[in-house]
Motif scaffolding. Structure first.
Motif, short mmCIF file in Angstrom:
data_model
loop_
_atom_site.label_atom_id
_atom_site.label_comp_id
_atom_site.label_asym_id
_atom_site.label_seq_id
_atom_site.Cartn_x
_atom_site.Cartn_y
_atom_site.Cartn_z
N UNK A 321 -67.65 57.61 66.56
CA UNK A 321 -68.86 57.98 66.11
C UNK A 321 -69.55 57.41 68.20
N UNK A 322 -69.03 56.75 68.49
CA UNK A 322 -69.09 56.59 69.97
C UNK A 322 -68.71 57.96 70.78
N UNK A 323 -68.21 58.57 70.47
CA UNK A 323 -68.08 60.38 71.00
C UNK A 323 -68.74 61.05 71.15
N UNK A 324 -68.97 61.29 69.75
CA UNK A 324 -69.97 62.14 69.68
C UNK A 324 -71.63 61.59 70.39
N UNK A 325 -71.71 60.47 70.18
CA UNK A 325 -73.13 59.71 71.01
C UNK A 325 -72.93 59.78 72.57
N UNK A 326 -72.42 59.50 73.00
CA UNK A 326 -72.08 59.85 74.23
C UNK A 326 -71.47 61.83 75.10
N UNK A 327 -70.90 62.23 74.31
CA UNK A 327 -71.14 63.60 74.36
C UNK A 327 -72.05 64.71 74.26
N UNK A 328 -72.99 64.22 72.76
CA UNK A 328 -74.53 64.60 72.75
C UNK A 328 -75.47 64.21 73.82
N UNK A 329 -74.80 62.81 73.99
CA UNK A 329 -76.08 62.77 75.07
C UNK A 329 -75.44 63.80 76.43
N UNK A 330 -74.67 64.19 76.86
CA UNK A 330 -73.80 64.46 77.67
C UNK A 330 -74.58 66.00 78.27
N UNK A 331 -74.05 66.72 76.90
CA UNK A 331 -74.50 68.54 76.35
C UNK A 331 -75.68 68.53 76.24
N UNK A 332 -76.77 67.51 76.41
CA UNK A 332 -78.07 67.60 76.35
C UNK A 332 -78.52 67.69 77.73
N UNK A 333 -77.86 67.11 78.70
CA UNK A 333 -78.08 67.22 80.04
C UNK A 333 -77.57 68.06 81.07
N UNK A 339 -70.23 70.11 75.65
CA UNK A 339 -70.16 71.00 75.55
C UNK A 339 -68.65 71.55 74.27
N UNK A 340 -68.29 71.77 75.18
CA UNK A 340 -66.57 72.17 74.72
C UNK A 340 -65.92 70.45 73.72
N UNK A 341 -66.32 70.30 74.28
CA UNK A 341 -65.32 68.40 73.15
C UNK A 341 -65.68 69.31 72.23
N UNK A 342 -67.40 69.13 72.24
CA UNK A 342 -68.43 68.71 70.61
C UNK A 342 -67.43 69.68 70.30
N UNK A 343 -67.68 71.22 70.05
CA UNK A 343 -67.33 72.45 69.38
C UNK A 343 -65.71 71.97 69.20
#
Length: 690
Positions: A321-333, A339-343
């Motif tokens: 849950x924390x992983x997708x939270x921080x990765x989503x913020x970074x992807x939007x930035x 983006x790769x880790x979200x994939x």
């Protein structure tokens, strides 16, 4: 559903009331049955109306004649028959109930065990782990052997349960009698180290062997390490290869399914305050600082925290849950790594993010378009396995090559796989070895395993038992049992010395060099109730020796110190000098060079040689800046000693006789001396008037 019918050995289907097959009756049989039914109905009518039937009259007359009540005999027989039938029915019902109850208890027991294990795996919080062990204790009360094994290890290591080595030993012995390979491994460890029992290496080897035969991978590692190094067994590379290969296959299979387990090891000999020298464990204050700046929009911190929670590591729990939270913020930035880790998360799926090939491909493409190697590798995997796109080996090869060109480890590994299997390219084992080697340099577990397979079988390379064994061993040392390093370190930080020591000792038996040096360090420098019962220096000498054999220079220096001062052994300057020389020549240790110089200076373990002493002092100063001040002082002392020796071996009266001051200084030296003295007198007079 079909079930096994008790007692008759047949497979019963359908209803449970009847187990025989009905047959069609003939007309004659039908008539007989109808007559019998008619008679029964007549008797029932007569009974209801209290009118005796002919049969009853006959029975009464017979009773009167014979003095016996045949009717009562018949009733008794009927009652016995009914009672027997009732008993049989109750017997089968009782067995069914017992089976149902047993099944319910087993289900409850397994549920408790799984829930407890899940808590222990996912959380490092003390309170939660205690709750997890409470569930395991309940499961053990229901008879769960797996729960008993976990509890026994918790008692041995003091993990959230009061440490009790004796109770652990008793429980392990009871479990071992019932064939528990984990208990056999634990008893082997206790006999090998003398913890809770007397030292007994033959008995330890018996336990380890039976545990390995029972499928225990830790026992396989221990035996592999012992065969490889000839510890209480004949040195045998092929035997070591077999044991390590068995454990390595288990690790590789787990990595392929669940991903690599991050290994966090802290070397106590280099530990500074609460942080390890190599930053393996993240301090809580530092983590909170990263959280703070991540919330302020720092992309690097967002990606770092997202990746940290995605894989777990550095003492931080895995949290999707924390992983997708921080990765989503970074992807939007705008972070391509995010983006790769979200994939990757959507490609693999987890408890928080459902598996979705389309979403994964979207993120991979967005990352790949910007040249990100994670996205390129993700697209390569999609084409390699046909996940969301048509299977296309050539397209997969193209993306993997692009990722490898950017230095991405997974790109190298998958290229190795494609060349090894001939997918999209001509099969080429040499190219496969090349790419596996590149990936293995970065510690890729599956690349290490594939290389070990190739060296073990001689595929594409010259077969080498030693190389294959070392590679398999490297894979084994990345298995799930490495998690114990972290719990041992936390126990040490909390000053639970006995718990930390036993956990490091258990890992040391498996061949981990860092665990061997940490166990030796605790034996030498710490004090506790358990350690007070052990010959610490003698045992520390064993583990320093094992760590030194694996190339750890500090351990080699420690061996020199032990032989120099006579710790755990007799004083032996020659052996001490040998160890110092090995550390100086093989590991280029400045400390070893300094110690060796000191021994040459004083003639300890070698003939006194002041020139060699100076040489090693100089080498120590060149090797390490930290050694420069001690070396300067030592050289000053050495110079003073040289001067004293020169004076002691020189006849000063003869030297004075043959010394000409005119030649030694210069002609008319006396006039120059008078002038200098006159100037000094003038200066003194001037200062006196001032």
């Amino acid at each position: 559903m079909a079930r096994w019918s008790p007692g008759d050995g047949c497979l019963a289907t359908g209803d449970t009331d009847s187990s025989t097959t009905k047959k069609k009756n003939s007309p004659a049989e039908k008539e007989d049955m109808e007559d019998e039914n008619a008679e029964m109905q007549l008797e029932e009518i007569l009974k209801i109306n209290h009118v005796p039937s002919e049969s009853e009259e006959t029975i009464r007359s017979a009773t009167d004649q014979n003095g016996q009540s045949l009717s009562s005999v018949k009733e008794n027989e009927d009652n016995d028959k009914k009672s027997q039938e009732t008993n049989n029915d109750s017997k089968w019902n009782s067995q069914d109930q017992q089976e149902t109850e047993r099944s319910r208890l087993e289900q409850k027991m397994e549920e408790l065990y799984q829930n407890g294990t899940k808590i222990l795996k996912r959380s490092r919080d003390k309170k939660l782990r205690k709750e997890g062990y409470k569930l395991l204790v309940k499961a053990a009360d229901f008879g769960s052997r797996k729960a008993m094994e976990r509890i026994a290890f918790a008692l041995l290591f003091g993990d959230q349960l009061p440490q009790n080595v004796t109770a652990a030993k008793d429980l392990f012995e009871a479990l071992a009698e019932n064939g528990s390979h984990k208990a056999q491994t634990a008893l082997g460890f206790m006999h090998a180290t003398g913890i809770g029992v007397g030292f007994n290496q033959p008995k330890a080897l018996v336990y380890y062997t039976f545990a390995a035969l029972g499928g225990n991978f830790v026992a396989h590692m221990i035996l592999g390490y012992r065969y490889l190094n000839g510890i209480n067994l004949p040195q045998h590379c092929e035997a070591a290869l077999i044991h390590y290969r068995t454990a390595a296959k288990y690790v590789a299979d787990n990595v392929a399914l669940f991903g690599e387990i991050p290994t966090e090891k802290v070397r106590l000999t280099e530990r500074a305050e609460n942080l390890s020298s190599n930053g393996e464990i993240m301090d809580l204050d530092l983590y909170q600082y990263y959280q703070f700046i991540a919330e302020k929009g720092d992309l690097q911190s967002q990606v770092g925290l997202g990746q940290l929670h995605l894989t777990g590591g550095k003492g931080i729990e895995q949290d999707f849950e924390k992983a997708i939270y921080y990765l989503s913020k970074a992807a939007h930035g705008g972070s391509t790594n995010a983006l790769g880790f979200l994939g990757k998360m959507y490609s693999e799926g987890n408890d928080i993010v459902p598996q979705n090939n389309e979403t994964a491909l979207m993120y991979f493409r967005m990352a790949a378009e910007r040249g990100n190697p994670i996205g390129l590798t993700g697209l390569g995997l999609a084409y390699l396995y046909g996940k969301g796109v048509p299977l296309d080996y050539e397209e997969a090869l193209k993306y993997f090559k692009k990722a490898a060109e950017k230095g991405w480890v997974d790109g190298h590994f998958h290229l190795g796989v494609m060349y090894y299997a001939g997918l999209g390219v001509k099969k080429d084992y040499k190219m496969a070895v090349k790419y596996f080697h590149h990936a293995s340099q970065a510690g890729h577990v599956l690349a290490l395993y594939n290389l070990a397979q190739m060296y073990g079988s001689g595929t594409g390379v010259v077969r080498s038992c030693l190389t294959a064994t070392e590679l398999y061993r490297n894979v084994c040392e990345r298995g799930q049992w490495t998690e114990r390093f972290l719990s041992a370190y936390f126990a040490y930080k909390e000053n639970n010395i006995d718990s930390a020591f036993l956990q490091y000792l258990f890992l040391a038996e498996q061949g981990y060099e860092m665990a061997q040096s940490n166990a030796a360090y605790i034996l030498e420098y710490e004090q506790s109730a358990l350690l007070s019962q052990i010959d610490c220096y003698h045992m520390a000498l064993i583990y320093w020796n094992r760590a030194a054999a694996q190339g750890y220079s500090y351990a080699r220096i420690k061996l020199g110190d032990y032989y120099y001062y006579g710790y755990g052994t007799n004083v032996d300057y020659e052996t001490a000098a040998i160890h110092y020389r090995l550390a100086a020549e093989q590991q280029h240790s400045a400390q070893a060079m300094f110690n060796l110089a000191y021994m040459y200076e004083h003639g300890l373990g070698a003939e006194q040689d002041l020139h060699l002493a100076k040489r090693f002092y100089d080498l120590a100063a060149e090797t390490s800046a930290d050694a420069q001040i001690p070396v300067f002082l030592a050289l000053c002392k050495l110079g003073a000693i040289n001067l004293i020796h020169s004076i002691q071996h020189t006849n000063l009266s003869e030297v004075w006789k043959h010394t000409s001051l005119d030649r030694l200084l210069w002609p008319h030296w006396d006039l120059f001396l008078i002038m200098i003295l006159t100037l000094l007198l003038a200066v003194l007079m001037a200062y006196r008037h001032v």
